[in-house]
Design a protein around this motif. Structure first.
Motif, mmCIF file in Angstrom:
data_model
loop_
_atom_site.group_PDB
_atom_site.id
_atom_site.type_symbol
_atom_site.label_atom_id
_atom_site.label_comp_id
_atom_site.label_asym_id
_atom_site.label_seq_id
_atom_site.Cartn_x
_atom_site.Cartn_y
_atom_site.Cartn_z
ATOM 1 N N GLN A 35 25.577 -82.469 38.263
ATOM 2 C CA GLN A 35 26.874 -82.035 37.697
ATOM 3 C C GLN A 35 26.757 -81.911 36.111
ATOM 4 O O GLN A 35 27.198 -81.088 35.679
ATOM 5 C CB GLN A 35 27.796 -83.199 38.163
ATOM 6 C CG GLN A 35 29.249 -82.371 37.883
ATOM 7 C CD GLN A 35 30.306 -83.578 38.208
ATOM 8 O OE1 GLN A 35 30.496 -84.573 37.877
ATOM 9 N NE2 GLN A 35 31.443 -82.953 39.187
ATOM 10 N N LEU A 36 26.149 -83.182 35.441
ATOM 11 C CA LEU A 36 26.189 -83.066 33.996
ATOM 12 C C LEU A 36 25.409 -81.783 33.418
ATOM 13 O O LEU A 36 25.970 -80.931 32.620
ATOM 14 C CB LEU A 36 25.558 -84.348 33.500
ATOM 15 C CG LEU A 36 25.445 -84.323 32.102
ATOM 16 C CD1 LEU A 36 26.902 -84.298 31.290
ATOM 17 C CD2 LEU A 36 24.668 -85.754 31.536
ATOM 18 N N ALA A 37 24.278 -81.330 34.100
ATOM 19 C CA ALA A 37 23.480 -80.417 33.732
ATOM 20 C C ALA A 37 24.139 -78.887 34.061
ATOM 21 O O ALA A 37 23.678 -77.941 33.527
ATOM 22 C CB ALA A 37 22.158 -80.459 34.560
ATOM 23 N N SER A 38 25.281 -79.043 34.765
ATOM 24 C CA SER A 38 26.050 -77.843 35.147
ATOM 25 C C SER A 38 27.357 -77.658 34.703
ATOM 26 O O SER A 38 28.067 -76.503 35.228
ATOM 27 C CB SER A 38 25.866 -77.736 36.843
ATOM 28 O OG SER A 38 24.679 -77.942 37.254
ATOM 29 N N LEU A 39 27.675 -78.539 33.948
ATOM 30 C CA LEU A 39 29.200 -78.307 33.370
ATOM 31 C C LEU A 39 29.462 -77.125 32.750
ATOM 32 O O LEU A 39 30.651 -76.533 32.979
ATOM 33 C CB LEU A 39 29.583 -79.545 32.469
ATOM 34 C CG LEU A 39 29.805 -80.835 33.243
ATOM 35 C CD1 LEU A 39 30.098 -81.802 32.184
ATOM 36 C CD2 LEU A 39 30.629 -80.979 34.205
ATOM 37 N N GLU A 94 25.369 -70.903 41.080
ATOM 38 C CA GLU A 94 24.617 -72.128 41.491
ATOM 39 C C GLU A 94 25.211 -73.273 40.733
ATOM 40 O O GLU A 94 25.520 -74.266 41.385
ATOM 41 C CB GLU A 94 23.140 -71.843 41.232
ATOM 42 C CG GLU A 94 22.381 -71.128 41.914
ATOM 43 C CD GLU A 94 22.423 -69.496 41.322
ATOM 44 O OE1 GLU A 94 23.356 -69.186 40.642
ATOM 45 O OE2 GLU A 94 21.818 -68.770 42.029
ATOM 46 N N GLY A 95 25.463 -73.146 39.399
ATOM 47 C CA GLY A 95 25.875 -74.037 38.690
ATOM 48 C C GLY A 95 27.442 -74.597 39.001
ATOM 49 O O GLY A 95 27.592 -75.742 39.234
ATOM 50 N N ARG A 96 28.232 -73.500 39.368
ATOM 51 C CA ARG A 96 29.508 -73.996 39.598
ATOM 52 C C ARG A 96 29.542 -74.726 41.259
ATOM 53 O O ARG A 96 30.256 -75.620 41.278
ATOM 54 C CB ARG A 96 30.212 -72.531 39.990
ATOM 55 C CG ARG A 96 31.054 -72.378 38.697
ATOM 56 C CD ARG A 96 31.925 -71.124 38.838
ATOM 57 N NE ARG A 96 31.199 -69.955 38.214
ATOM 58 C CZ ARG A 96 31.808 -68.689 37.977
ATOM 59 N NH1 ARG A 96 32.925 -68.477 38.470
ATOM 60 N NH2 ARG A 96 31.173 -67.825 37.119
#
Ligand SMILES: Nc1ncnc2c1ncn2[C@@H]1O[C@H](COP(=O)(O)OP(=O)(O)OP(=O)(O)O)[C@@H](O)[C@H]1O
Ligand SMILES: [K+]
Ligand SMILES: [Mg+2]
Length: 682
Positions: free
Chosen positions: A338-342, A348-350
């Motif tokens: 989650q941290l890597a995707s904030l 994908e990230g969301r």
């Protein structure tokens, strides 16, 4: 836009009337000379008109009766007018659309930003590089890229599609088009086109045919037609001494008429209409072709390159599961992912942020831009992530993370590969997550193959086209999706450079390559491909690099583009066959009628038993003119396309149009001859 309007009937009065006017205006020799075959006919029309006038005024011992010379002359003029009419009516459909587009190009005002302050200027004064603010309810004043903000935009003016689309800064959906309307929010747009060079301007020029040039294939065909014309010119001239020797009174009018019947007037008259209609048919499918050449290339394409994500699959890859490494807690993996995707705005990230929230209640993270340093995803690195204090969290393609971890001196657990393979074999995308040199585990991203895609690839195969899926994803996932979708081949772990290399390799083998794309990093490949279809949602760079733009931004539209191209080539091929077969048949229909008077031995050849030699020639000239009119609908609509192999299609059309072309003149000329006799003209 009018492109979505129901296909107007071929002879709609609103198109018919201006087309009739245009076909007379196009009699100007400066226009006709561009079409050598028709130019010969026009010269013949002038000549026979002069012959008729001479006979009227000087009453010499005329070789041909006045009614004959006049009738031939009139029908020769009709022949040129009919050919002009075919072209005018093909152009007319585009002109009607251009008018609709022009009406849409209303004068608007723009809120230009100058040194941080807004000023109101006319939209037509905007130059490249200007920055403007557009808010909900306002018209976007020019083409550009969004620099700040997200907005929903009504693009129906351009695409005919009424559902609003999202446009946002940064990604592959940052391009906006002048004349479309912002429905919500506020954006800052950097203008990318000077006045007169906007997408709408180019679109108007294209649909109007103003930008149309003869394609290399058309030029080659023209040369062939000119060659045939010269051959028949000699044939007709040598007929004169033969006739004199035989004691036949061959008038100059008869020689001109014979010549026009023998030269390929049918295809010569319809050629340009066929080309224009091809581009028009594509436009009706909401694809703008920048050149006729691109449409033709589409008809000959051998290899088709397609993206996986978003083209073959739906493209909103969703995280469905966190699979931690042996000594890692699932919660820690979810937290790191989650941290890597904030700050990762990709689907994908969301989806990773959401899944971590749903499964482990990880929420309420505040992002401090001083503390967090985000590393955005790129197709080259195939990773994204975030640095915060001591931590350097990354997520990305498994092989990319493995390299990254090994470079930092970390150890890669064997389980990582087993888990990734398992995910890949189901067609999912494994994303590895690491914190510094420590591998934390894998996120399973699920994607779904689009419905009906197998049938589409089956059609390509039937056409003899090889489909290749290219993806940045790993080989196992690629193989699973390729199998499910039914593509012929795939290239995995591709970067923009390898895409480009693949295209060049195919071209080096003599293949024509088509591809679709939307991103700035697709631009070089789009430019290199023979047919490059850019998505309208794509970046400015992609749209400029390709030679077609799909207003619907539907990557599988390529199938229809290829079909329209094939249809264009087939229509031209079959009508050429028909035209030449026709001309040869006319030769055998008319000559016996001329010579049977003095050579009774020719009687068995004179199967037609036409009323008289004059009637034979006049009937042939009339048939020759009328056939152009009769074939206009077919030229505009195109012959029906069936996905068969190229050889089968060719054999079939040669048979139908070749044999038809030989028979038609006999029947047609006989009918006209009977008609002329019935009205007592001959
Ligand atoms: N937001 C992201 N953050 C980190 N890694 C990502 C992200 N999106 C994708 N990846 C990884 O990078 C790989 C390559 O991505 P890329 O967009 O080049 O190709 P793709 O989306 O898999 O396929 P395609 O080329 O068909 O779009 C993906 O397969 C995935 O493993
Ligand atoms: K002809
Ligand atoms: Mg992608």
């Amino acid at each position: 836009m009018a492109t979505h309007a129901k296909q107007p009937s071929l002879f709609d009065p609103s198109i018919l009337r201006p087309a009739l006017r245009d076909s007379l205006r196009k009699l100007d020799p400066r226009h006709v000379v561009k079409n050598p075959v028709m130019f010969v006919v026009e010269v013949g029309s002038v000549l026979t008109t002069l012959l008729w006038l001479r006979d009227r005024i000087f009453h010499p011992a005329a070789r041909a009766p006045g009614w004959f010379t006049l009738s031939v002359s009139l029908w020769l003029w009709f022949t040129v007018v009919f050919a002009n009419f075919a072209e005018a009516i093909a152009e007319g459909r585009g002109k009607a659309q251009a008018d609709t587009l022009r009406r849409m190009r209303k004068e608007t005002h723009a809120r230009r930003l100058v040194n941080g302050r807004e000023e109101l200027v006319e939209a037509s004064k905007l130059r490249k590089g200007d920055r403007v603010v557009v808010e909900a309810g306002q018209m976007i004043p020019g083409d550009g890229e969004i620099e700040e903000g997200v907005a929903s935009v009504d693009e129906s003016a351009i695409t005919g599609e009424s559902a609003p689309v999202i446009r946002e800064s940064g990604g592959d959906r940052s391009a906006v088009t002048g004349g479309t309307k912002v429905l919500s929010d506020r954006i800052v747009v950097r203008i990318t086109a000077d006045p007169g060079e906007s997408f709408l301007d180019r679109m108007i020029a294209l649909v109007e045919g103003a930008a149309r040039q003869k394609t290399p294939n058309e030029i080659a065909l023209h040369i062939l037609l000119v060659g045939l014309t010269i051959i028949f010119l000699f044939a007709c001239v040598t007929l004169v001494p033969l006739a004199v020797y035989s004691g036949i009174d061959l008038s100059a009018t008869a020689v001109v008429a014979l010549l026009v019947c023998l030269i390929p007037t049918t295809i010569g008259g319809l050629l340009s209409a066929i080309g224009i209609a091809g581009m028009d048919r594509l436009l009706r499918k909401n694809v703008l072709a920048m050149s006729g050449r691109a449409v033709e290339a589409a008809g000959d394409v051998d290899t088709l390159l397609l993206d996986k994500t978003g083209t073959i699959t739906l493209g909103n890859r969703m995280a469905t599961e966190f699979l931690p490494a042996p000594d890692v807690r699932a919660e820690d993996l979810a937290d790191a992912a989650q941290l890597a995707s904030l700050a990762d705005e990709t689907p994908e990230g969301r989806s990773i942020v959401v899944l971590a929230k749903e499964k482990y209640g990880l929420r309420g993270r505040t992002v401090d831009h001083g503390e967090h340093v985000f590393i955005p995803f790129s197709a080259q690195t195939r990773m994204s992530g975030c640095d915060i204090g001591e931590r350097a969290v990354r997520k990305g393609a498994v092989d990319a993370i493995v390299k990254h971890v090994q470079a930092l001196g970390g150890r890669v657990p064997e389980e990582l590969h087993q888990v990734s393979h398992r995910i890949g074999d189901t067609g999912g995308t494994p994303l590895a997550v690491c914190d510094g040199p420590r591998v934390l585990g894998v996120v399973h991203l699920k994607d779904v193959v689009k419905g009906g895609i197998q049938e589409r690839f089956a059609r390509f195969r039937a056409m003899g086209i090889r489909t290749v899926m290219i993806t940045g994803d790993n080989p196992r996932t690629a193989a699973a999706i390729a199998r499910e979708a039914g593509v012929d081949d795939f290239l995995a772990e591709a970067t923009p450079e390898t895409k480009m290399r693949l295209i060049k390799e195919e071209q080096a083998k003599g293949k024509l390559v088509a591809m679709t794309g939307d991103g700035t990093n697709d631009a070089p490949a789009l430019a290199q491909a023979d047919v490059g279809v850019a998505m309208n949602t794509g970046t400015q760079a992609a749209k400029e690099a390709g030679n077609m733009v799909d207003l619907d931004s539907n990557p599988t539209k390529l199938l229809e583009v290829v079909e329209v191209g094939k249809q264009l080539l087939m229509t031209r091929g079959t009508l050429t066959t028909f035209s030449i077969a026709n001309d040869v048949a006319k030769y055998f229909a008319i000559l016996p009628a001329l010579f049977v008077v003095v050579y009774p031995e020719m009687a068995p050849l004179n199967v037609m038993h036409l009323a008289s030699p004059f009637s034979a020639i006049l009937s042939a000239v009339i048939f020759n003119a009328i056939i152009i009119i009769l074939l206009i609908p077919l030229s505009l609509r195109g012959v029906r396309y069936r996905p068969l192999g190229a050889a089968a299609v060719l054999r079939r059309s040669l048979l139908v149009y070749g044999v038809g072309g030989v028979i038609a003149p006999f029947a047609g000329i006989k009918l006209i001859d009977l008609g002329l006799a019935a009205v007592g003209l001959v």
